[in-house]
Design a protein around this motif. Structure first.
Motif, PDB file in Angstrom:
ATOM      1  N   ALA A   1       0.882  -1.298  -0.083  1.00 22.52           N
ATOM      2  CA  ALA A   1       0.091  -0.085  -0.034  1.00 22.52           C
ATOM      3  C   ALA A   1       1.031   1.271   0.028  1.00 22.52           C
ATOM      4  O   ALA A   1       1.731   1.146   0.707  1.00 22.52           O
ATOM      5  CB  ALA A   1      -0.951   0.012   1.114  1.00 22.52           C
TER       6      ALA A   1
ATOM      7  N   ASP B   1      -2.007   5.081   3.473  1.00 18.82           N
ATOM      8  CA  ASP B   1      -3.448   4.427   4.537  1.00 18.82           C
ATOM      9  C   ASP B   1      -4.437   4.282   3.845  1.00 18.82           C
ATOM     10  O   ASP B   1      -4.901   5.158   2.899  1.00 18.82           O
ATOM     11  CB  ASP B   1      -3.335   4.967   5.971  1.00 18.82           C
ATOM     12  CG  ASP B   1      -2.260   5.143   6.917  1.00 18.82           C
ATOM     13  OD1 ASP B   1      -1.366   4.330   6.529  1.00 18.82           O
ATOM     14  OD2 ASP B   1      -2.313   5.839   7.709  1.00 18.82           O
ATOM     15  N   ALA B   2      -4.966   3.167   3.874  1.00 15.36           N
ATOM     16  CA  ALA B   2      -6.457   3.179   3.074  1.00 15.36           C
ATOM     17  C   ALA B   2      -7.469   4.099   3.676  1.00 15.36           C
ATOM     18  O   ALA B   2      -7.536   4.630   4.665  1.00 15.36           O
ATOM     19  CB  ALA B   2      -6.979   1.587   3.476  1.00 15.36           C
TER      20      ALA B   2
ATOM     21  N   PHE C   1      -7.532   2.685  -1.901  1.00 16.10           N
ATOM     22  CA  PHE C   1      -6.137   2.758  -1.678  1.00 16.10           C
ATOM     23  C   PHE C   1      -5.200   2.559  -2.839  1.00 16.10           C
ATOM     24  O   PHE C   1      -6.131   2.048  -3.717  1.00 16.10           O
ATOM     25  CB  PHE C   1      -5.513   1.653  -0.370  1.00 16.10           C
ATOM     26  CG  PHE C   1      -6.032   0.278  -0.702  1.00 16.10           C
ATOM     27  CD1 PHE C   1      -4.779  -0.399  -0.853  1.00 16.10           C
ATOM     28  CD2 PHE C   1      -7.157  -0.395  -0.737  1.00 16.10           C
ATOM     29  CE1 PHE C   1      -4.929  -1.844  -1.228  1.00 16.10           C
ATOM     30  CE2 PHE C   1      -7.222  -1.598  -1.036  1.00 16.10           C
ATOM     31  CZ  PHE C   1      -6.326  -2.431  -1.370  1.00 16.10           C
TER      32      PHE C   1
ATOM     33  N   LYS D   1       0.093   2.344   5.254  1.00 14.77           N
ATOM     34  CA  LYS D   1       1.439   2.465   4.202  1.00 14.77           C
ATOM     35  C   LYS D   1       2.383   1.418   4.435  1.00 14.77           C
ATOM     36  O   LYS D   1       2.877   1.387   5.504  1.00 14.77           O
ATOM     37  CB  LYS D   1       1.916   4.268   4.481  1.00 14.77           C
ATOM     38  CG  LYS D   1       2.875   4.236   3.384  1.00 14.77           C
ATOM     39  CD  LYS D   1       3.437   5.712   3.515  1.00 14.77           C
ATOM     40  CE  LYS D   1       4.477   6.098   2.463  1.00 14.77           C
ATOM     41  NZ  LYS D   1       5.053   7.172   2.572  1.00 14.77           N
TER      42      LYS D   1
END
Length: 101
Positions: A9, A12-13, A28, A60
């Motif tokens: 990722a 952060d989503a 994301f 992340k």
């Protein structure tokens, strides 16, 4: 069409609501390294309970495996609509942060 990607990722989503407020979803981006020096970035959208879990656990640098389908807009932008997301280990920086708190 079906797509499966594995990567990390990039941030952060983020959990969001549709404009009408009736639909909740999470977005994301995933960075996928081809094993050489090229990295491809894939935008991902997740709905429902899976989206709620993604919003809670995808941070992340976290490794993820995304299984879904490709959606292409009229403007030729693409997005992966995830049916399933598996979480890999958390990044080392996140673990250190939790230990110091």
């Amino acid at each position: 069409q079906k797509i499966i990607i594995a990567g990390r990722a990039t941030a952060d989503a983020v959990a969001l609501d549709s404009k009408s407020g009736e639909l909740k979803f999470t977005t994301f981006d995933v960075a996928v390294n081809d094993g050489k020096e090229r990295v491809t970035f894939f935008p991902v959208t997740v709905f429902g309970k899976t989206g709620e879990a993604v919003a809670k656990y995808v941070t992340k640098g976290r490794q993820v495996l995304v299984d879904g389908r490709i959606q292409v807009s009229d403007k030729k932008y693409f997005n992966i609509i995830a049916a399933r997301v598996q979480f890999g280990p958390e990044p080392a920086a996140a673990k250190k942060k939790e230990e110091t708190e």
